[in-house]
Design a protein around this motif. Structure first.
Motif, short mmCIF file in Angstrom:
data_model
loop_
_atom_site.label_atom_id
_atom_site.label_comp_id
_atom_site.label_asym_id
_atom_site.label_seq_id
_atom_site.Cartn_x
_atom_site.Cartn_y
_atom_site.Cartn_z
N ARG A 2 0.77 -1.48 -0.22
CA ARG A 2 0.10 0.27 0.22
C ARG A 2 0.78 1.94 -0.10
NH1 ARG A 2 -5.30 -1.44 3.03
NH2 ARG A 2 -5.67 -3.39 2.83
N LYS A 3 0.57 2.56 -0.35
CA LYS A 3 1.13 3.98 -0.74
C LYS A 3 1.07 3.79 0.92
CE LYS A 3 1.06 7.97 -2.59
NZ LYS A 3 1.22 8.86 -3.32
N VAL A 4 2.40 4.65 1.34
CA VAL A 4 2.57 4.94 2.58
C VAL A 4 3.30 5.97 2.17
CG1 VAL A 4 3.57 4.80 4.63
CG2 VAL A 4 3.03 2.69 2.87
N ARG A 5 2.97 7.05 3.77
CA ARG A 5 3.02 8.40 3.54
C ARG A 5 3.03 8.90 5.52
NH1 ARG A 5 -0.64 13.03 4.53
NH2 ARG A 5 -2.61 12.15 4.63
N LEU A 6 4.04 9.80 5.27
CA LEU A 6 4.44 10.01 6.91
C LEU A 6 3.41 11.69 7.07
CD1 LEU A 6 7.94 9.54 7.33
CD2 LEU A 6 6.07 8.07 8.33
N VAL A 7 2.66 11.56 8.04
CA VAL A 7 1.80 13.49 8.21
C VAL A 7 3.37 14.28 8.27
CG1 VAL A 7 0.14 12.19 8.55
CG2 VAL A 7 1.86 12.71 10.28
N SER A 8 2.93 15.81 8.17
CA SER A 8 4.26 16.19 8.20
C SER A 8 4.84 16.45 9.32
CB SER A 8 3.88 18.13 7.91
OG SER A 8 2.71 18.04 8.74
N ASP A 9 4.01 16.65 11.16
CA ASP A 9 4.59 16.34 12.36
C ASP A 9 5.12 14.96 12.11
OD1 ASP A 9 3.62 19.25 13.33
OD2 ASP A 9 1.98 18.18 14.05
N ALA A 10 4.61 13.75 11.88
CA ALA A 10 5.88 12.44 12.30
C ALA A 10 7.22 13.02 11.21
CB ALA A 10 4.96 11.95 11.24
N ARG A 11 6.76 13.82 10.03
CA ARG A 11 8.08 13.75 9.12
C ARG A 11 9.14 14.40 10.00
NH1 ARG A 11 10.79 12.76 4.43
NH2 ARG A 11 11.67 14.11 3.83
N ARG A 12 8.95 15.43 10.48
CA ARG A 12 9.98 16.92 11.65
C ARG A 12 10.18 15.95 12.72
NH1 ARG A 12 6.23 20.75 9.71
NH2 ARG A 12 4.54 20.11 11.22
N GLU A 13 9.62 14.90 13.47
CA GLU A 13 9.89 14.05 14.48
C GLU A 13 11.00 13.15 13.70
OE1 GLU A 13 8.63 11.07 17.73
OE2 GLU A 13 6.72 11.96 16.76
N PHE A 14 10.53 12.04 13.05
CA PHE A 14 11.48 11.41 12.47
C PHE A 14 12.96 11.93 12.01
CE2 PHE A 14 12.87 9.35 8.74
CZ PHE A 14 13.18 8.39 9.06
N LEU A 15 12.56 12.93 11.29
CA LEU A 15 14.49 14.08 11.23
C LEU A 15 14.79 14.38 12.27
CD1 LEU A 15 12.70 15.19 7.91
CD2 LEU A 15 14.58 13.34 7.92
N LYS A 16 13.89 14.53 13.07
CA LYS A 16 15.24 14.98 14.22
C LYS A 16 15.75 14.24 14.66
CE LYS A 16 13.33 17.53 19.21
NZ LYS A 16 12.12 17.25 19.94
N GLU A 17 15.04 13.15 15.33
CA GLU A 17 15.21 11.52 16.08
C GLU A 17 16.99 11.24 15.37
OE1 GLU A 17 14.35 10.68 18.48
OE2 GLU A 17 13.15 12.55 18.90
N VAL A 18 16.49 11.68 13.74
CA VAL A 18 17.44 10.89 12.96
C VAL A 18 18.49 11.54 13.46
CG1 VAL A 18 18.70 10.57 10.63
CG2 VAL A 18 16.33 9.89 11.36
N SER A 19 18.72 13.17 13.04
CA SER A 19 19.83 14.38 14.11
C SER A 19 20.94 13.52 15.36
CB SER A 19 19.34 15.45 13.64
OG SER A 19 19.07 15.54 12.21
#
Length: 72
Positions: A2-19
């Motif tokens: 299935r097509k998967v997408r991150l909502v903008s808040d989840a994407r921001r949190e994800f990138l913050k945690e990667v850093s």
């Protein structure tokens, strides 16, 4: 899958945690990114495999990290 997408808040949190993880130890951010991507992929391929949650959500744990991917 299935097509998967991150909502903008989840994407921001994800990138913050990667850093954050990368700042702790070189390569750890990449490991977190890969583990999270794998969990997202599992959710897309097997949507009923996640543990049921509230409001018709499900969650899949991110292997090796104290995180879960929550999805609908």
């Amino acid at each position: 899958m299935r097509k998967v997408r991150l909502v903008s808040d989840a994407r921001r949190e994800f990138l913050k945690e990667v850093s954050y993880y990368e700042s702790l130890r070189k390569g750890l951010g990449r490991r977190f990114r890969n583990a999270t991507t794998a969990a997202i992929r599992r959710a897309g391929e097997f949507p009923l495999s996640g543990k049921p949650g509230v409001a018709e959500t499900r969650r899949i744990l991110v292997k090796g990290f104290p995180f879960a991917v929550v999805y609908t």
